[in-house]
Motif scaffolding. Structure first.
Motif, PDB file in Angstrom:
ATOM      1  N   THR A 147      32.709  28.482  95.024  1.00 31.12           N
ATOM      2  CA  THR A 147      34.073  28.414  95.514  1.00 31.12           C
ATOM      3  C   THR A 147      34.268  27.361  96.594  1.00 31.12           C
ATOM      4  O   THR A 147      35.373  26.913  96.846  1.00 31.12           O
ATOM      5  CB  THR A 147      34.522  29.785  96.048  1.00 31.12           C
ATOM      6  OG1 THR A 147      35.902  29.737  96.359  1.00 31.12           O
ATOM      7  CG2 THR A 147      33.722  30.180  97.268  1.00 31.12           C
ATOM      8  N   VAL A 211      26.343  29.350  88.721  1.00 30.94           N
ATOM      9  CA  VAL A 211      27.583  29.703  89.407  1.00 30.94           C
ATOM     10  C   VAL A 211      27.233  30.696  90.504  1.00 30.94           C
ATOM     11  O   VAL A 211      26.788  31.808  90.220  1.00 30.94           O
ATOM     12  CB  VAL A 211      28.605  30.319  88.427  1.00 30.94           C
ATOM     13  CG1 VAL A 211      29.963  30.435  89.110  1.00 30.94           C
ATOM     14  CG2 VAL A 211      28.709  29.482  87.158  1.00 30.94           C
ATOM     15  N   VAL A 214      30.146  34.464  92.589  1.00 34.35           N
ATOM     16  CA  VAL A 214      31.408  34.495  91.850  1.00 34.35           C
ATOM     17  C   VAL A 214      32.371  35.530  92.415  1.00 34.35           C
ATOM     18  O   VAL A 214      33.585  35.450  92.199  1.00 34.35           O
ATOM     19  CB  VAL A 214      31.129  34.745  90.347  1.00 34.35           C
ATOM     20  CG1 VAL A 214      30.597  36.142  90.113  1.00 34.35           C
ATOM     21  CG2 VAL A 214      32.364  34.506  89.501  1.00 34.35           C
ATOM     22  N   HIS A 217      35.281  33.859  94.349  1.00 32.54           N
ATOM     23  CA  HIS A 217      36.147  32.851  93.747  1.00 32.54           C
ATOM     24  C   HIS A 217      37.599  33.306  93.861  1.00 32.54           C
ATOM     25  O   HIS A 217      37.946  34.405  93.415  1.00 32.54           O
ATOM     26  CB  HIS A 217      35.781  32.642  92.274  1.00 32.54           C
ATOM     27  CG  HIS A 217      34.503  31.877  92.087  1.00 32.54           C
ATOM     28  ND1 HIS A 217      34.264  31.104  90.981  1.00 32.54           N
ATOM     29  CD2 HIS A 217      33.406  31.761  92.862  1.00 32.54           C
ATOM     30  CE1 HIS A 217      33.059  30.551  91.077  1.00 32.54           C
ATOM     31  NE2 HIS A 217      32.529  30.946  92.218  1.00 32.54           N
ATOM     32  N   ARG A 220      40.588  32.115  88.755  1.00 29.97           N
ATOM     33  CA  ARG A 220      39.722  32.000  87.591  1.00 29.97           C
ATOM     34  C   ARG A 220      39.577  30.566  87.092  1.00 29.97           C
ATOM     35  O   ARG A 220      38.885  30.328  86.096  1.00 29.97           O
ATOM     36  CB  ARG A 220      40.235  32.895  86.472  1.00 29.97           C
ATOM     37  CG  ARG A 220      41.589  32.559  85.931  1.00 29.97           C
ATOM     38  CD  ARG A 220      41.989  33.509  84.801  1.00 29.97           C
ATOM     39  NE  ARG A 220      40.951  33.625  83.820  1.00 29.97           N
ATOM     40  CZ  ARG A 220      40.262  34.750  83.593  1.00 29.97           C
ATOM     41  NH1 ARG A 220      40.531  35.830  84.296  1.00 29.97           N
ATOM     42  NH2 ARG A 220      39.316  34.786  82.677  1.00 29.97           N
ATOM     43  N   TRP A 223      35.903  29.198  87.042  1.00 29.93           N
ATOM     44  CA  TRP A 223      35.103  29.946  86.071  1.00 29.93           C
ATOM     45  C   TRP A 223      35.480  29.557  84.642  1.00 29.93           C
ATOM     46  O   TRP A 223      34.613  29.313  83.806  1.00 29.93           O
ATOM     47  CB  TRP A 223      35.296  31.442  86.284  1.00 29.93           C
ATOM     48  CG  TRP A 223      34.584  32.297  85.276  1.00 29.93           C
ATOM     49  CD1 TRP A 223      35.094  32.822  84.138  1.00 29.93           C
ATOM     50  CD2 TRP A 223      33.200  32.691  85.315  1.00 29.93           C
ATOM     51  NE1 TRP A 223      34.136  33.543  83.456  1.00 29.93           N
ATOM     52  CE2 TRP A 223      32.963  33.474  84.159  1.00 29.93           C
ATOM     53  CE3 TRP A 223      32.160  32.476  86.209  1.00 29.93           C
ATOM     54  CZ2 TRP A 223      31.710  34.033  83.884  1.00 29.93           C
ATOM     55  CZ3 TRP A 223      30.919  33.040  85.929  1.00 29.93           C
ATOM     56  CH2 TRP A 223      30.705  33.801  84.789  1.00 29.93           C
ATOM     57  N   ALA A 240      25.175  33.104  86.302  1.00 27.42           N
ATOM     58  CA  ALA A 240      26.068  33.538  87.371  1.00 27.42           C
ATOM     59  C   ALA A 240      25.338  34.534  88.257  1.00 27.42           C
ATOM     60  O   ALA A 240      24.817  35.539  87.769  1.00 27.42           O
ATOM     61  CB  ALA A 240      27.329  34.171  86.795  1.00 27.42           C
ATOM     62  N   SER A 242      25.544  36.765  92.048  1.00 26.04           N
ATOM     63  CA  SER A 242      26.499  37.203  93.056  1.00 26.04           C
ATOM     64  C   SER A 242      26.085  38.535  93.657  1.00 26.04           C
ATOM     65  O   SER A 242      25.315  39.286  93.062  1.00 26.04           O
ATOM     66  CB  SER A 242      27.891  37.346  92.423  1.00 26.04           C
ATOM     67  OG  SER A 242      28.879  37.613  93.395  1.00 26.04           O
ATOM     68  N   GLY A 252      35.601  37.562  89.935  1.00 25.91           N
ATOM     69  CA  GLY A 252      34.276  38.138  90.164  1.00 25.91           C
ATOM     70  C   GLY A 252      34.190  39.567  89.684  1.00 25.91           C
ATOM     71  O   GLY A 252      33.220  39.956  89.027  1.00 25.91           O
TER      72      GLY A 252
END
Length: 570
Positions: A147, A211, A214, A217, A220, A223, A240, A242, A252
């Motif tokens: 982000t 990524v 997430v 973020h 979207r 993504w 991804a 997180s 997310g």
């Protein structure tokens, strides 16, 4: 160091998870169970994949042979990066499935890992990125994205430092480490961190996309662009990673929920690997888990005693136990539990337990109904709730809830913080033309409700609804003023919570209403409460929930200012 058999380590760890020797949460166990089911599916016509554990084991061997820890305590930094058993299992399983037909492309195009803080997510993904840069054939592109630019550079920075600390590796594979780029001139492979601006990812064809975080973020766009970018190359992998978060309106939480659906068997997706490391909220007997108990903490922290200092974690638990304002942060970062509001009012797991997707409005034709509205203003979400009391076989009264949400097409098109577009396509949001919500359409729908159901009254705050309420009164519909005050909202709000906890609320799983329920906070004045939205988060609406609370005021009783008209009968 003796050469380790990573495929065997992964298998033994999986055995330990499944027979209970390793204390993990239900969703981790579900990932192991999915792997066992997949092994049994090999050779079937509807399962075109082959188990090739050495593909994943090769990544593990590379990491342990060449890379070192680049952060941590003095006795850890600079030492060989030896993977924990759960990390070995993750890599071997996520990368060990390939297509049965040639070329042996990866089965899992997306690898989704949600893990609490300290489990080595960034270190692990950086090491995997280094492997793809050095070992992958051809001019591969490896990218990290997040982000913010700083977050995107976090994994890149880890990998860059690992390569700097591994001169034998960079010499062997001809890797050149620069400030903002790592490259392998012989093959043309490059590794870079992308800007957080979604437009900068367009046109890229990466072999591996990492990524990061997430859950933060804000929309979207990034993504979706990364997904489109990855889809253009048939051997690409999107990783991804997180922690949990507290924004259930963002992409997310959508990614998390989809992964959870795969593990629970609600979603079928052969192309995604999912691993959610979190503590169970419930004990096997159905009682609430103690968030501060050692067994709960260990479920969510398989790296405890490895990369996580147990003393520090248990000190954090002790502080959170004594300081309620620290508890939510502890649950999110250490237990992997999503929070839904700064001061959550309804536990969404409890709300979800009241869902019945088979509920149909047509089944309630002619039955008693209370209509609640929250019209906010013409530029914002407007909502209408229908509440139907009905008697159960055990003699108790339950309340069936349906909600209609209205939003003008301009707001749907530019919506950033919630998935308005998808909800509109799925029919959960009713799109009205132009740049203002069409209140006439809502009024027409309310009148139509009085034709279908035995509507007792329409309840709403008169601030934005005075004209509509006047029209309804002229048509003979009983209306009730319900203001957003402690006096008016306390009783129905408490009743809605009590009925939810008792399983006496039934709803159709409306995601807009669910999102709204997760946003509601309870403002307090003495023993009274009223619903408010989270501070400094104007995008987190509560209008659907307020509409339900307004309807509940009629359904469960309470003093109100009533405007009596002759109720329409048809």
């Amino acid at each position: 160091m003796t050469k380790r058999d990573h495929a065997e380590i992964a298998r033994r760890f999986e055995d330990s998870v499944l027979d209970g020797r390793v204390n993990v949460g239900r969703l981790f166990r579900a990932a192991a169970e999915r792997q066992r089911r997949d092994l049994k599916r090999q050779g079937r016509a509807d399962f075109p994949y082959k188990w090739a554990p050495d593909v994943g084991a090769k990544i593990c061997r590379f990491i342990e042979a060449f890379l070192v820890h680049v952060e941590g305590t003095e006795d850890l930094a600079g030492t060989p990066l030896i993977l924990a058993d759960f990390q070995v299992w993750t890599i071997v399983t996520a990368f060990g499935w390939v297509q049965a037909a040639k070329p042996k492309r990866p089965r899992f195009r997306r690898i989704v890992l949600f893990m609490p803080s300290g489990t080595g997510k960034s270190t692990l993904s950086a090491a995997i990125a280094a492997y793809f840069l050095c070992v992958d054939k051809g001019a591969s592109t490896i990218v990290t994205a997040a982000t913010s630019r700083d977050q995107a550079r976090l994994v890149f920075g880890f990998a860059r430092r690992m390569l700097i600390e591994a001169p034998a590796l960079t010499e062997r594979f001809g890797v050149v480490v620069e400030e903002h780029l790592v490259k392998r001139p012989k093959t043309g492979a490059v590794f870079r961190a992308l800007s957080a601006e979604a437009k900068t990812v367009e046109g890229k064809l990466p072999r591996l996309t990492v990524v990061d975080e997430v859950h933060v973020h804000p929309d979207r766009d990034l993504w979706d662009n990364l997904r489109k970018m990855s889809a253009k190359r048939p051997d690409s992998v999107m990783l991804a990673i997180s922690t949990a978060g507290n924004d259930t309106s963002g992409i997310g939480y959508e990614v998390y929920q989809y992964a959870k659906g795969i593990l629970k068997g609600d979603k079928q997706d052969e192309s995604q690997f999912a691993l959610l490391i979190e503590a169970d909220r419930k004990r096997p007997d159905g009682s609430d888990a103690d968030p501060f108990a050692e067994e709960t903490i260990r479920q969510a922290n398989p790296a405890l005693g490895i990369s996580i200092d147990p003393i520090e974690v248990f000190n954090e638990a002790n502080e959170a136990k004594q300081s309620p304002n620290k508890q939510q942060s502890f649950e999110v970062k250490r237990l992997g539990w999503w929070a839904h509001a700064a001061k959550p009012w309804v536990n969404l797991d409890t709300w979800d337990a009241c869902a019945d997707p088979d509920l149909k409005r047509e089944d309630f034709k002619g039955t008693t109904c209370w209509v609640g509205m929250d019209l906010a203003n013409v530029s914002d979400l407007a909502c209408k709730a229908l509440v139907f009391p009905r008697e159960r076989d055990d003699g108790q009264t339950e309340y069936v809830v349906f909600v209609d949400s209205y939003l003008h097409e301009d707001a749907i098109r530019v919506g950033k913080h919630v998935d308005h577009g998808r909800w509109a396509k799925e029919g959960w949001i009713i799109s009205t033309p132009g740049n203002a919500t069409d209140l006439d359409r809502i009024e027409e729908d309310v009148v139509a409700d009085t034709e279908r159901y035995a509507v007792e009254a329409v309840l709403s705050d008169p601030t934005e609804a005075r004209m509509m309420l006047g029209h309804l009164e002229e048509a003979g519909v009983q209306t009730v003023d319900v203001k957003t005050t402690f006096q008016d909202m306390n009783d129905p709000m408490k009743a809605l919570l009590r009925l939810t906890l008792e399983g006496l609320i039934r709803h159709d799983g409306n995601p807009v209403l669910r999102w709204s329920m997760g946003n509601v906070e309870a403002a307090e004045r003495g023993q009274q409460i009223r619903p408010v939205k989270p501070k400094n988060a104007p995008e987190r609406k509560i209008d659907p929930s307020v509409a339900v609370i307004n309807a509940m005021r009629g359904a469960v009783g309470g003093e109100t200012e009533v405007h009596v008209g002759e109720l329409l009968t048809f």
